[in-house]
Structure formats: C-alpha cells, structure tokens
Design an enzyme around this catalytic site. Structure first.
Site, PDB file in Angstrom:
ATOM      1  N   TYR A  74     -20.631  -2.249  12.990  1.00 53.33           N
ATOM      2  CA  TYR A  74     -20.646  -2.704  14.377  1.00 53.33           C
ATOM      3  C   TYR A  74     -19.897  -1.715  15.268  1.00 53.33           C
ATOM      4  CZ  TYR A  74     -22.405  -7.237  12.828  1.00 53.33           C
ATOM      5  OH  TYR A  74     -23.179  -8.234  12.300  1.00 53.33           O
ATOM      6  N   PHE A 124      -6.372  -6.225  -1.373  1.00 54.14           N
ATOM      7  CA  PHE A 124      -7.593  -5.990  -0.595  1.00 54.14           C
ATOM      8  C   PHE A 124      -7.855  -7.221   0.267  1.00 54.14           C
ATOM      9  CE2 PHE A 124      -7.986  -3.425  -4.445  1.00 54.14           C
ATOM     10  CZ  PHE A 124      -8.245  -2.175  -3.919  1.00 54.14           C
ATOM     11  N   THR A 143       0.851  -1.187   0.000  1.00 51.54           N
ATOM     12  CA  THR A 143       0.000   0.000   0.000  1.00 51.54           C
ATOM     13  C   THR A 143       0.886   1.235   0.000  1.00 51.54           C
ATOM     14  OG1 THR A 143      -1.740  -1.171   1.199  1.00 51.54           O
ATOM     15  CG2 THR A 143      -1.811   1.234   1.242  1.00 51.54           C
ATOM     16  N   ARG A 155      -0.826  -4.949  16.224  1.00 48.86           N
ATOM     17  CA  ARG A 155      -0.580  -3.568  15.831  1.00 48.86           C
ATOM     18  C   ARG A 155      -1.832  -2.719  16.037  1.00 48.86           C
ATOM     19  NH1 ARG A 155       2.173  -4.875  10.058  1.00 48.86           N
ATOM     20  NH2 ARG A 155       0.669  -6.595  10.239  1.00 48.86           N
ATOM     21  N   LYS A 185      -2.848   3.214   9.714  1.00 52.80           N
ATOM     22  CA  LYS A 185      -1.741   3.678   8.883  1.00 52.80           C
ATOM     23  C   LYS A 185      -2.231   4.346   7.607  1.00 52.80           C
ATOM     24  CE  LYS A 185       0.566   0.440   6.748  1.00 52.80           C
ATOM     25  NZ  LYS A 185       0.343   0.695   5.318  1.00 52.80           N
ATOM     26  N   GLU A 216      -7.256  -9.460   7.180  1.00 53.15           N
ATOM     27  CA  GLU A 216      -6.576 -10.403   8.056  1.00 53.15           C
ATOM     28  C   GLU A 216      -7.604 -11.344   8.668  1.00 53.15           C
ATOM     29  OE1 GLU A 216      -3.393  -9.192  10.644  1.00 53.15           O
ATOM     30  OE2 GLU A 216      -3.342  -7.215   9.680  1.00 53.15           O
ATOM     31  N   CYS A 272      -3.571  -1.762   8.733  1.00 53.38           N
ATOM     32  CA  CYS A 272      -4.054  -1.035   7.552  1.00 53.38           C
ATOM     33  C   CYS A 272      -4.799   0.251   7.889  1.00 53.38           C
ATOM     34  CB  CYS A 272      -4.947  -1.947   6.709  1.00 53.38           C
ATOM     35  SG  CYS A 272      -4.061  -3.312   5.944  1.00 53.38           S
TER      36      CYS A 272
END
Length: 485
Positions: free
Chosen positions: A261, A155, A121, A338, A273, A158, A270
C-alpha cells in the site's frame, strides 16, 4: 515453567502476558517504579488490543506479577527473557546498554542454570557480548554456573501483537551447539510446545542467523513499502492509478498483496530503527547496503509528500488556514507516535503559519506529550495546535482535511456531514482510503498518493497556487468508483 521477563515495554508485556496465559508463572521486571506501580494497580502503559484483558486475567490467577527487585527476578525464572529497548544511537547503530546491563544483573545474581533469551531486536553478535557480560560477573564472584544465551527474535505487529504471539507463523530459535546450548534448546522446545500442537512452527538455527533473521525480515518489508511509494510518486506524474497497479502486481503469487500500500511513509519503533541498524552493521564491516540506504532515503522523503501536495494546491504561505488532521499514531490500533508521519507533516503546516486541529481514537494523550517536546522551542507554533475528542470537531471550519492514519473509523465516514463541517470540501489522504471518482461525485476534491484527483464541474474549492498566479488549473482524469478500501 517459571519465567522472568526483563523489561515491561511493548515486547516484554506482550511476551509475559501471553506466556502466563498458557499456564506459566511469569515475573516481569522493570526498573521504572512508576511503570510497575501502574501495572500492579491494573493499568497498562501501552495500547494493544486484547492485552489489558490478558494481563488482568493472569494477575487475578496469580500467574503474572510485576517487580523492580532484580535479585528476585533472577531467582525466579529458569528462563530469563531480555526484552529491553534497543534505541538507535547517534550513528544509527542499536544502543545495547540496556541489554548488557540486564545481562550483568543476571550474572551478579544467578545461582543455578539459566537460559538467557535475547528477545529484544539486537545486531548480529549481541549474544556473544551478552555471554561475555554474564561470564565476567560470574568470574568476579568466583561462581561457575552453567548458562546459555539463545536468540528468539519477536515478530509482533503493533495493533495485532497478541494474535501474532498466540498464533505465530514461525518461531525462530538460535541456539549454540555445545552442551548448555543443547539443554537450552530442549527447555525452549518445551516452553513453545503449546504453539506447535497442530504443526511445527519452530525454526532452529545458529544464534547469529537468528539475530540476522529479524533485521532481514523488517528490512524486506520496509523495502516493499518504499518501493511502492516511489512507484506511487511516479504514477502521479504519468497519470496512472497506484491502487490499480497494486492489484495488478499483488495478484501475482510471487509478489502477493502484503505491504504494497502506497502512503505517507512508514514509522514506528521497528522499521526505521532496524533499517538504520542493519545499514550500520554493514558499514562496520566495510560494506554498503545500497538498497536499504535508498529505502531509508525514500521513506524520509515520503513523509514530506503530503506537505508538497498541500503547498502545491494552496500555496507556500498557509497563514490563516486551518487544517483538520485525522490520525496521529504511525498506524492504527496503537498509540505509538515514534517516527509517525504526522509529526513532520504537522510541524511543516505550523511552520507555514497554519492552525492544526488533530484527532486520533487512541493516541491523543501520547501526541500531546510528543508535540510538546517537538515544538518546545517554537511555542508560538505549538499554540496553533489543538487536539479534539471527535473526528467531526476536527473538520469543523477547516480549509482542508488531512488523513494520516488508516483507523477503521475513518474508512467510511458520513461524507455529507463532513462536507457541512469543512469550510472547503478538500481532502488530502496519506493512506488512500477512498476512491477519487466516488468523492468527486459527492462534490469533494480529493488528493491521495499515486491516484489522480477527480474533479467535477461545480465544485467550489480554493484555487491552486498556480491559479492564484494567473495560470490555468490543470484538468485531471477520473478513475473507477467505490468508496473505501
């Protein structure tokens, strides 16, 4: 086809393994010898469902190899995927040093036509910098090999990355319109043909638009999350149920249910950042992205919302209290810590004198490492943090249970057993896993995000801070019952 993947992190490993699984000959490069040794010994340095099996299958078939040899990696693949990290710099911009280092290595060693694919990215304009870095290295050795730089953003979610890669809803390809770019487009079209057999999923566009698309997608999803979190906090004040609101607005096909939610904030590699990087891109061009600045601010505040609820219920001083924590990773099906909401929440509890016992089905080892770094300057606090191997061990003797990650194993626990383990039947839920009325009927006091805590007579619970000071404890309305969503 012969493919090279530069970087064996999350994106690189999934990309390399899945492309090998459809018959390509893939060589993955990483300069971290320890990581390559783990991979060559059959290990996988990240947790991603299904990935280890794919890697093992393709290593055995000889289609997937791992190396630290830069020259060999450049020689191997006609397509060179750059899938290295782009961490946030101090100003929030994406740090491109690893991307540009990979580009320079390609320029130093290439001896024929190459398609260089930016899979990482990266901000708009990165392909130009990659192209310039390669051209400089070619000029330095007086070489004139043709190449093209393509933007092909990932795209991948995780926890569902293998499924996302093998069954993509879209494949974005940004190619130049010159001769090398047209050739690159045909090469990439051939590579992705197996994913387009039942319908065309590839979206072709210019390179800058492809780079922008990745950031725009993540920024939109982050915006939906922060929007719902703000509404949830207002729902707390006006007595509404954010879950009922979610169903009410999600049923509108123009809105839909995804990423609506309410919770304790987003994290991971992602969204935080990428939102910061897009804001920084705008600042560099003298523009303010006011909505995204608010999205970021809301998310940072949301990570503190459970701590506020706990303090409001139990008081500022938590010395002598023990909290059980279910969930450490920023989301289920990953060990990624992270920007995880568990980090500021646990740090706040420890700072206020509490003891914390934590459990996660996958992320405990990574959490040990992360909290050792987070708390290295306050060893007395670190000493009050322990990690357990079972969710019920975490609850045993705890004054309250805090839920931070929506793992399936937490969605329908044995509540009778949980009550027996807890010193006090008190739950603070950052993921809205249960229905307040149902837990009230079980004798459990329940505090969630944007949902009114239901209390029934006869529940023994510690007094709120207000009650400890002599004020009457407010009564709360109940909501509809059903145990878990």
């Amino acid at each position: 086809m012969n493919l090279t993947i530069i970087g064996t992190g999350y994106v690189g490993l999934v990309t390399g393994a899945c492309l090998a699984d459809i018959g390509n000959d893939v060589l993955c490069l990483d300069l971290d010898q320890r990581k390559i040794d783990v991979l060559n010994q059959g290990g996988v340095p990240i947790h991603e469902p299904g990935l280890q099996e794919i890697i093992a299958r393709n290593r055995k078939a000889g289609r997937l190899k791992f190396t630290t040899d830069v020259a060999a990696s450049v020689a191997h693949g006609e397509i060179q995927f750059i899938a290295v990290g782009t961490p946030s710099d101090e100003d929030g911009s994406a740090d491109l040093q690893y991307v540009l280092a990979a580009a320079r290595n390609i320029g130093r060693h290439m001896n024929g036509y190459k398609v260089i694919v930016d899979k990482s990215t990266v901000p708009v304009g990165t392909a130009v910098r990659v192209r310039e870095a390669i051209a400089e290295e070619l000029a330095a050795r007086d070489a004139q090999h043709m190449f093209s730089v393509v933007s092909n953003p990932e795209f991948l979610k995780e926890g569902a990355a293998v499924e996302d890669f093998t069954r993509p809803d879209r494949i974005v390809l940004g190619c130049d319109e010159d001769v090398p770019g047209e050739k690159a487009r045909e090469v990439m079209k051939r590579l992705y043909a197996p994913f387009n057999r039942n319908r065309e999923r590839t979206l072709y566009m210019d390179v800058r638009s492809a780079e922008f698309t990745k950031y725009a997608a993540n920024a939109m999803l982050a915006t939906r999350i922060s929007f719902m979190n703000e509404l949830a906090n207002l729902a707390d004040r006006v007595g509404a149920d954010i879950e009922a609101v979610r169903r009410g607005i999600g049923s509108d096909p123009r809105i839909g249910y995804d990423f609506l939610y309410a919770g304790c904030g987003y994290g991971g590699s992602c969204f935080p950042k990428d939102v910061q990087a897009l804001i920084n891109t705008a600042v560099e061009r003298q523009q303010s992205l006011r909505i995204l600045e608010a999205v970021e601010a809301v998310n940072e505040a949301q990570k503190k919302i459970l701590a506020h609820k706990i303090v409001e219920r139990l008081g500022d001083d938590l010395s002598g209290r023990t909290f059980g924590v279910w969930g450490l990773a920023f989301k289920p099906n990953t060990d990624d810590m992270r920007e995880a909401p568990s980090r500021p929440l646990i740090a706040e509890l420890l700072k206020r004198g509490a003891r914390v016992k934590a459990y996660d089905p996958v992320a405990v080892d990574e959490a040990r490492r992360v909290f050792a770094l987070d708390l290295q300057d306050v060893p007395h606090q670190h000493a009050r943090l322990t990690f357990e191997s079972d969710e019920m061990d975490v609850a045993r003797g705890a004054d309250a249970l805090v839920i931070l990650t929506e793992w399936k194993v937490f969605k329908s626990p044995d509540f009778d057993s949980l009550k027996q383990h807890l010193r006090t039947p008190l739950i603070f839920d950052g993921r809205n896993l249960y229905e307040p009325e149902a837990l009230s009927e079980l004798g459990i006091e329940y505090h969630a995000i944007g949902r009114q805590p239901a209390r029934r007579e006869g529940i023994t619970a510690p007094q709120t801070a207000a009650a400890q000071n002599g004020a009457a404890e407010p009564q709360h309305a109940t909501s509809d019952a059903a145990l878990a969503r």
